[in-house]
Design a protein around this motif. Sequence first.
Motif, PDB file in Angstrom:
ATOM      1  N   LYS A  11    -122.319 -26.147  18.873  1.00  0.00           N
ATOM      2  CA  LYS A  11    -123.244 -25.833  17.786  1.00  0.00           C
ATOM      3  C   LYS A  11    -124.424 -25.015  18.306  1.00  0.00           C
ATOM      4  O   LYS A  11    -124.855 -24.056  17.668  1.00  0.00           O
ATOM      5  CB  LYS A  11    -123.737 -27.126  17.133  1.00  0.00           C
ATOM      6  CG  LYS A  11    -124.588 -26.888  15.924  1.00  0.00           C
ATOM      7  CD  LYS A  11    -124.972 -28.187  15.265  1.00  0.00           C
ATOM      8  CE  LYS A  11    -125.860 -27.913  14.066  1.00  0.00           C
ATOM      9  NZ  LYS A  11    -126.287 -29.144  13.424  1.00  0.00           N
ATOM     10  N   SER A  15    -125.249 -21.161  17.144  1.00  0.00           N
ATOM     11  CA  SER A  15    -126.518 -20.797  16.527  1.00  0.00           C
ATOM     12  C   SER A  15    -127.142 -19.588  17.202  1.00  0.00           C
ATOM     13  O   SER A  15    -127.905 -18.855  16.589  1.00  0.00           O
ATOM     14  CB  SER A  15    -127.492 -21.980  16.537  1.00  0.00           C
ATOM     15  OG  SER A  15    -127.892 -22.264  17.860  1.00  0.00           O
ATOM     16  N   THR A  19    -122.800 -14.328  14.883  1.00  0.00           N
ATOM     17  CA  THR A  19    -121.777 -14.872  14.005  1.00  0.00           C
ATOM     18  C   THR A  19    -121.421 -13.932  12.865  1.00  0.00           C
ATOM     19  O   THR A  19    -120.441 -14.138  12.183  1.00  0.00           O
ATOM     20  CB  THR A  19    -122.242 -16.221  13.425  1.00  0.00           C
ATOM     21  OG1 THR A  19    -123.486 -16.027  12.759  1.00  0.00           O
ATOM     22  CG2 THR A  19    -122.396 -17.255  14.518  1.00  0.00           C
ATOM     23  N   SER A  20    -122.216 -12.883  12.664  1.00  0.00           N
ATOM     24  CA  SER A  20    -121.923 -11.971  11.560  1.00  0.00           C
ATOM     25  C   SER A  20    -120.657 -11.160  11.805  1.00  0.00           C
ATOM     26  O   SER A  20    -120.118 -10.567  10.886  1.00  0.00           O
ATOM     27  CB  SER A  20    -123.109 -11.029  11.332  1.00  0.00           C
ATOM     28  OG  SER A  20    -123.321 -10.244  12.480  1.00  0.00           O
ATOM     29  N   THR A  21    -120.163 -11.133  13.037  1.00  0.00           N
ATOM     30  CA  THR A  21    -118.961 -10.360  13.330  1.00  0.00           C
ATOM     31  C   THR A  21    -117.685 -11.161  13.118  1.00  0.00           C
ATOM     32  O   THR A  21    -116.606 -10.626  13.222  1.00  0.00           O
ATOM     33  CB  THR A  21    -118.996  -9.844  14.781  1.00  0.00           C
ATOM     34  OG1 THR A  21    -119.081 -10.953  15.662  1.00  0.00           O
ATOM     35  CG2 THR A  21    -120.170  -8.906  15.004  1.00  0.00           C
ATOM     36  N   PRO A  23    -115.610 -13.845  10.450  1.00  0.00           N
ATOM     37  CA  PRO A  23    -115.627 -14.336   9.062  1.00  0.00           C
ATOM     38  C   PRO A  23    -116.127 -15.776   8.992  1.00  0.00           C
ATOM     39  O   PRO A  23    -116.054 -16.515   9.990  1.00  0.00           O
ATOM     40  CB  PRO A  23    -114.161 -14.268   8.632  1.00  0.00           C
ATOM     41  CG  PRO A  23    -113.461 -13.462   9.662  1.00  0.00           C
ATOM     42  CD  PRO A  23    -114.271 -13.515  10.909  1.00  0.00           C
ATOM     43  N   LYS A  24    -116.612 -16.162   7.850  1.00  0.00           N
ATOM     44  CA  LYS A  24    -117.081 -17.529   7.652  1.00  0.00           C
ATOM     45  C   LYS A  24    -115.955 -18.509   7.983  1.00  0.00           C
ATOM     46  O   LYS A  24    -114.811 -18.304   7.591  1.00  0.00           O
ATOM     47  CB  LYS A  24    -117.532 -17.707   6.211  1.00  0.00           C
ATOM     48  CG  LYS A  24    -118.170 -19.042   5.944  1.00  0.00           C
ATOM     49  CD  LYS A  24    -118.704 -19.129   4.543  1.00  0.00           C
ATOM     50  CE  LYS A  24    -119.364 -20.471   4.338  1.00  0.00           C
ATOM     51  NZ  LYS A  24    -119.960 -20.585   3.019  1.00  0.00           N
ATOM     52  N   GLY A  25    -116.291 -19.561   8.723  1.00  0.00           N
ATOM     53  CA  GLY A  25    -115.296 -20.555   9.115  1.00  0.00           C
ATOM     54  C   GLY A  25    -114.591 -20.234  10.417  1.00  0.00           C
ATOM     55  O   GLY A  25    -113.698 -20.950  10.844  1.00  0.00           O
ATOM     56  N   LEU A  27    -115.113 -18.395  14.609  1.00  0.00           N
ATOM     57  CA  LEU A  27    -116.069 -18.016  15.630  1.00  0.00           C
ATOM     58  C   LEU A  27    -115.398 -17.126  16.649  1.00  0.00           C
ATOM     59  O   LEU A  27    -114.180 -17.161  16.827  1.00  0.00           O
ATOM     60  CB  LEU A  27    -116.663 -19.252  16.317  1.00  0.00           C
ATOM     61  CG  LEU A  27    -115.735 -20.106  17.166  1.00  0.00           C
ATOM     62  CD1 LEU A  27    -116.408 -20.394  18.491  1.00  0.00           C
ATOM     63  CD2 LEU A  27    -115.462 -21.405  16.448  1.00  0.00           C
ATOM     64  N   VAL A  45    -113.167 -22.491  13.219  1.00  0.00           N
ATOM     65  CA  VAL A  45    -114.127 -23.498  13.667  1.00  0.00           C
ATOM     66  C   VAL A  45    -113.448 -24.860  13.792  1.00  0.00           C
ATOM     67  O   VAL A  45    -113.819 -25.670  14.636  1.00  0.00           O
ATOM     68  CB  VAL A  45    -115.343 -23.544  12.709  1.00  0.00           C
ATOM     69  CG1 VAL A  45    -116.276 -24.691  13.045  1.00  0.00           C
ATOM     70  CG2 VAL A  45    -116.096 -22.228  12.760  1.00  0.00           C
TER      71      VAL A  45
END
Length: 92
Positions: A11, A15, A19-21, A23-25, A27, A45
Amino acid sequence: MALVRGLLGAKKILSRSVTSTAPKGFLAVYVGEEKVQKKRYIVPVSYLRQPSFQALLSKSEEEFGFDHPMGGLTIPCPEDTFITVTSGLKGR
């Protein structure tokens, strides 16, 4: 206890990472041995909860602590080892 420590460490890394590179969910992780070019992978994730992926995270913690030189999660293992571990996690 190692699982909790690994998740808390991941985590922290997430942080700070870009992470913008991913997709959501998902890494971004960088995989490769010390003197070899690292290869970037995008993983779900949900892999963070899997014991085999936790073992890779432990190796990463031993090598780098939580200050990763690539700005994201770096796993210092051979690429084929990473592929073997993660291919077993697909569909979970």
